[in-house]
Scaffold this active site. Structure first.
Site, PDB file in Angstrom:
ATOM      1  N   LYS A 283       0.844  -1.193   0.000  1.00  0.00           N
ATOM      2  CA  LYS A 283       0.000   0.000   0.000  1.00  0.00           C
ATOM      3  C   LYS A 283       0.881   1.245   0.000  1.00  0.00           C
ATOM      4  O   LYS A 283       1.863   1.321   0.723  1.00  0.00           O
ATOM      5  CB  LYS A 283      -0.889   0.016   1.243  1.00  0.00           C
ATOM      6  CG  LYS A 283      -2.023  -0.991   1.222  1.00  0.00           C
ATOM      7  CD  LYS A 283      -2.865  -0.863   2.490  1.00  0.00           C
ATOM      8  CE  LYS A 283      -4.002  -1.870   2.503  1.00  0.00           C
ATOM      9  NZ  LYS A 283      -4.784  -1.785   3.753  1.00  0.00           N
ATOM     10  N   GLU A 369     -20.007  -8.959   7.646  1.00  0.00           N
ATOM     11  CA  GLU A 369     -21.101  -8.330   8.375  1.00  0.00           C
ATOM     12  C   GLU A 369     -22.102  -9.338   8.916  1.00  0.00           C
ATOM     13  O   GLU A 369     -22.632  -9.168  10.021  1.00  0.00           O
ATOM     14  CB  GLU A 369     -21.812  -7.322   7.459  1.00  0.00           C
ATOM     15  CG  GLU A 369     -20.968  -6.142   7.053  1.00  0.00           C
ATOM     16  CD  GLU A 369     -20.106  -6.374   5.821  1.00  0.00           C
ATOM     17  OE1 GLU A 369     -19.423  -5.436   5.383  1.00  0.00           O
ATOM     18  OE2 GLU A 369     -20.130  -7.519   5.301  1.00  0.00           O
ATOM     19  N   ARG A 397     -25.989  -5.827   4.581  1.00  0.00           N
ATOM     20  CA  ARG A 397     -25.446  -7.142   4.248  1.00  0.00           C
ATOM     21  C   ARG A 397     -25.669  -8.152   5.378  1.00  0.00           C
ATOM     22  O   ARG A 397     -25.516  -9.352   5.164  1.00  0.00           O
ATOM     23  CB  ARG A 397     -23.953  -7.010   3.937  1.00  0.00           C
ATOM     24  CG  ARG A 397     -23.651  -5.900   2.935  1.00  0.00           C
ATOM     25  CD  ARG A 397     -22.197  -5.825   2.578  1.00  0.00           C
ATOM     26  NE  ARG A 397     -21.851  -6.833   1.595  1.00  0.00           N
ATOM     27  CZ  ARG A 397     -20.635  -7.010   1.116  1.00  0.00           C
ATOM     28  NH1 ARG A 397     -19.635  -6.255   1.530  1.00  0.00           N
ATOM     29  NH2 ARG A 397     -20.384  -7.942   0.227  1.00  0.00           N
TER      30      ARG A 397
END
Length: 630
Positions: A283, A369, A397
């Site tokens: 990243k 979730e 979700r």
């Protein structure tokens, strides 16, 4: 001479396919420089996009996009893809009203084969595309690029389980690329893995492996050889689990090394059946500040690349997320039963300090979730008090689990529902437009919509003290700037309050739109009620206002269909009261990205918009009505 001559010559991926390896490397540096300068001027996702520059170039160089389908998971790492597919100049409008989206969208470009914004969907979508190509007799590849974080979502594994299954439909020709940006490869290991990746993705390895299997298939040595191959391969690469799903695993390889990426992708492009490539990236790659602090540079606002992100000269307003984070720590100090849960949104949901202070009571369950909600239900069954910190659109979700595992059993789980209402730059995929409607229709659920920062803290304490499931819904960013009292005080259960007394018209405000409603009421001479609770609705207050006013107006930052205004209509209908009601809320459409204040104004939910809607429906205040001529 222009600095980015090679990048400026790229109007589409066709140009990349004509470039030499040396040119691709030059292009990668130019693209990375452009990306940094562009995002620093507009704001947006940075670390993830700096990490996918070489991978994006290699994909468009090797595959015949858009004929070959390229699906990005989440899509917050697709800026290099946008730049290389004809949207370089449009990057100046990124996430702005009328500009391009921060995520792939099918209506924006033919290269955006699947619209995304939430995680763990790419493999399912690419698998569908691969099987569609097979049914239609089309020779095309489908490629899914998924991050290591998104691979924690159960949906990704459901798709892997299906993708490697050879039913009557046959095996799909697809490639899953795992963009792993949490691992690092030291130089000697990288060289070894480059060799192994090219070997295992090549035709010689595949032919030799299948040839050996065919020779041994009818002998007692077949099962031994099969197991030996799996376990020997597993000793040098962590791919056994993906092989068990039925995918040919290749990697890990350095995702910033085009000399490794290009030939490996070329081999996998020509391979049949489900393929899995493990790519390791970093990243923020190429920008030292982002490499050192990828979280801070994940989604920055505007900044100077030369000096990096700086603290503002004046402290910003306290956000609702910060109010929640402080409340969580204070309540955990007061009640040892509290357990904090987040589905991979520690920073976004304000749990950083809670994790430091109460590590044993902190659970980041990954991008899962559904599991987060049922995990909370299990904790509640054992007498603990779970608090699930979750975005409004992410709770969608886990909706089945909210109903089936929490609400039916009436378990005391608190849902701290962040990002309720419009979210500005992130657009429709992240806008919390539906939570008031989808929560209030569930039996046993309580739904609170605080108007400001202090009331948010009180609402959280109220929900925590409640004996059943409760959701506290608050928006992204700061509110009216109301000072937050340190006490863990609660609100009267199911009770609203009148904040301004007027005549003729009563405005019933739910949540933070109380403040523009108060501003509009000053010009309208209207009464304003801060309703606080969507469920249980303060029916006594609704009926009192209906009996003492000519007209009612409901205001909410959510969908009108089934929302808080609908609850008011149901209350009036049940009481047999026929009072004209104007419902103001988000229109029945997906709201595009842009500045939140601009979007609210376009939806008529700022003070001026509320006033205009009321006057249009019920006429101007009596004080402004001119007497008829004699």
């Amino acid at each position: 001479m222009s600095q980015n001559t090679l990048l400026e010559s790229v109007q589409g991926p066709e140009a990349l396919r004509q470039m030499s390896r040396a040119q691709l490397k030059t292009l990668a540096q130019e693209l990375r420089d452009f990306l940094l300068q562009s995002v620093s001027r507009t704001g947006g996702h940075l670390s993830s996009n700096l990490g996918t520059v070489e991978l994006t170039i290699a994909l468009h160089h090797v595959f015949n996009t858009p004929h070959d389908r390229l699906v990005w998971d989440v899509g917050h790492q697709s800026y290099p893809h946008k730049i290389l597919t004809g949207r370089r100049e449009a990057m100046a409008t990124l996430k702005q009203l009328g500009g391009i989206s921060g995520f792939p969208r099918r209506c924006e470009s033919e290269y955006d084969t699947f619209g995304v914004g939430h995680s763990s969907t790419s493999i399912s979508a690419a698998l569908g595309m691969a099987h569609a190509a097979r049914l239609k007799g089309e020779n095309r590849k489908a490629v899914a690029v998924i991050g290591d974080g998104a691979l924690t979502g159960g949906m990704a594994f459901e798709a892997l389980n299906h993708g490697g299954y050879q039913g009557a439909a046959g095996l799909p020709d697809m490639l899953v690329i795992l963009n792993d940006n949490d691992m690092s490869i030291s130089p000697p290991v990288g060289a070894l893995n480059r060799y192994l990746a090219r070997l295992m993705s090549g035709k010689f390895y595949a032919a030799a492996r299948e040839g050996a299997k065919s020779v041994l298939r009818n002998t007692p040595l077949y099962e031994f050889a099969k197991r030996f191959e799996e376990h020997t391969k597993g000793m040098v690469v962590p791919g056994t689990i993906f092989e068990e799903f039925g995918f040919n695993y290749v990697g890990p390889i350095d995702g910033h090394d085009l000399d490794s990426l290009v030939p490996t992708l070329e081999n996998l492009r020509d391979a049949k059946g489900p393929q899995f490539l493990h790519v390791v990236t970093k990243k923020g790659y190429g920008y030292e500040l982002a490499e050192a602090d990828p979280v801070n540079y994940h989604g920055p606002g505007k900044f100077d690349p030369k000096v990096g992100i700086q603290k503002p000269a004046t402290p910003p307003k306290t956000t609702f997320t910060q109010v929640f984070g402080q409340w969580l720590c204070d309540m955990a100090e007061a009640d040892e039963r509290l357990v904090g849960i987040t589905p991979a949104m520690r920073e976004g949901s304000g749990l950083v300090e809670f994790e430091k202070r109460f590590p044993k009571r902190y659970h980041d369950v990954g991008i899962a979730e559904q599991h987060a909600v049922t995990f909370a239900a299990g904790l509640a069954c054992e007498g603990l008090k779970p608090v699930v910190a979750i975005y409004s659109t992410f709770l969608q979700r886990g909706y089945d689990q909210l109903i089936h595992d929490v609400a039916i059993q009436n378990l005391p789980v608190v849902f701290a529902v962040d990002r309720g209402g419009l979210v500005g730059a992130d657009g429709a995929t992240h806008a919390g437009a539906f939570d008031l409607a989808y929560l209030r229709c569930v039996p046993n659920m309580a739904v609170l919509a605080p108007a400001d920062e202090n009331e948010c803290r009180q609402a959280l304490s109220t929900a925590f003290a409640h004996a059943g499931p409760a959701a506290v819904r608050y928006p992204r960013g700061a509110g009216a700037g109301v000072a937050v009292e340190p006490a863990l005080s609660t609100l009267p259960w199911g009770r609203g309050e009148v904040r301004r007394k007027g005549s003729r018209i009563a405005i019933l405000a739910f949540g933070t739109l109380l403040y523009p409603a108060l501003a509009a009421a000053e010009k309208l001479g209207a009464t304003v009620a801060n309703m606080r609770f969507v469920k249980p609705l303060d029916q006594a207050l609704v009926l009192e206002l209906a009996r003492t006013h000519d007209h009612l107006v409901t205001v909410e930052e959510g969908c009108i269909a089934g929302g808080a205004g609908s609850a008011v209509l149901e209350c009036l209908a049940a009481a047999g009261l026929a009072v004209p009601v104007l419902q103001l809320g988000l229109p029945d459409q997906f709201i595009e990205h842009g500045d939140t204040a601009q979007l609210l104004a376009r939806c008529g939910l700022d003070a001026a918009g509320i006033e205009q809607s009321v006057v249009r429906r019920f006429g101007p205040p009596l004080s402004l009505v001119k007497p008829a001529a004699a």
